[in-house]
Design an enzyme around this catalytic site. Structure first.
Site, PDB file in Angstrom:
ATOM      1  CB  THR A  47      -0.967  -0.009   1.200  1.00  0.00           C
ATOM      2  OG1 THR A  47      -1.758  -1.196   1.123  1.00  0.00           O
ATOM      3  CG2 THR A  47      -1.866   1.207   1.202  1.00  0.00           C
ATOM      4  CB  CYS A  48       3.923   2.173   1.857  1.00  0.00           C
ATOM      5  SG  CYS A  48       3.270   1.719   3.480  1.00  0.00           S
ATOM      6  CG  HIS A  49       6.369   0.373  -3.815  1.00  0.00           C
ATOM      7  ND1 HIS A  49       7.543   1.095  -3.799  1.00  0.00           N
ATOM      8  CD2 HIS A  49       6.336  -0.255  -5.012  1.00  0.00           C
ATOM      9  CE1 HIS A  49       8.187   0.907  -4.942  1.00  0.00           C
ATOM     10  NE2 HIS A  49       7.480   0.092  -5.695  1.00  0.00           N
TER      11      HIS A  49
END
Length: 165
Positions: A47-49
């Protein structure tokens, strides 16, 4: 948990920029101008990437046009990982990175979250904040998985609302 009106705590961190890596404090890195700081559980995590960081990169010009001087991403990863993530995503022209490897800043801000059930240890809760001259002006912490309240579109709306007020 840190709140609107609180100063950013001053703890040792590593700042990763296009110029390289430097030892500094969170207060020195975040204490001047209007800064959007967003926290992620981890570099390279799905999700962060795929969702969180790319939204800030894609909206960097709009954020700057709304009065933001700097966009900064923080995670509990070490500076080697944060530098590799920044370079891999080609985001160093738009975003600076804070490596809070021991989670000292996460703890000081009350944003540490236990991800041990996922094998990730203590990490940041997914969040974003608008900081003006070292003082938190607005804080957005996700209360469910995904990027909603702490994403670049939500921060842009908050900035535009503060200008209109």
């Amino acid at each position: 948990m840190i709140e609107r009106g609180n100063p950013v705590p001053s703890v040792g961190i590593k700042l990763v920029t296009a110029a390289g890596v430097e030892d500094t404090t969170s207060q020195a890195a975040l204490g001047q101008g209007t800064v959007v700081l967003f926290s992620v559980p981890g570099a390279f995590t799905p999700t962060c990437h795929v969702n969180h960081l790319p939204g800030f990169v894609a909206n960097a010009a709009r954020l700057r046009a709304a009065g933001v001087d700097r966009i900064v991403c923080v995670a509990t990863n070490d500076h080697h990982v944060m530098k590799a993530w920044a370079e891999t995503t080609q985001s160093l022209d738009d975003v600076e990175f804070l490596a809070d490897g021991n989670g000292a800043l996460a703890e000081a801000m009350g944003l540490a979250k236990d991800f041990t059930a996922s094998g990730m240890g203590m990490r940041y809760a997914r969040s974003a904040m608008i900081i003006r001259d070292g003082v938190v002006d607005a804080l957005f912490v996700e209360d469910a998985p995904g990027v909603h309240a702490s994403g670049a579109p939500a921060i842009l709306m908050a900035l535009e609302a503060s200008v209109a007020a």
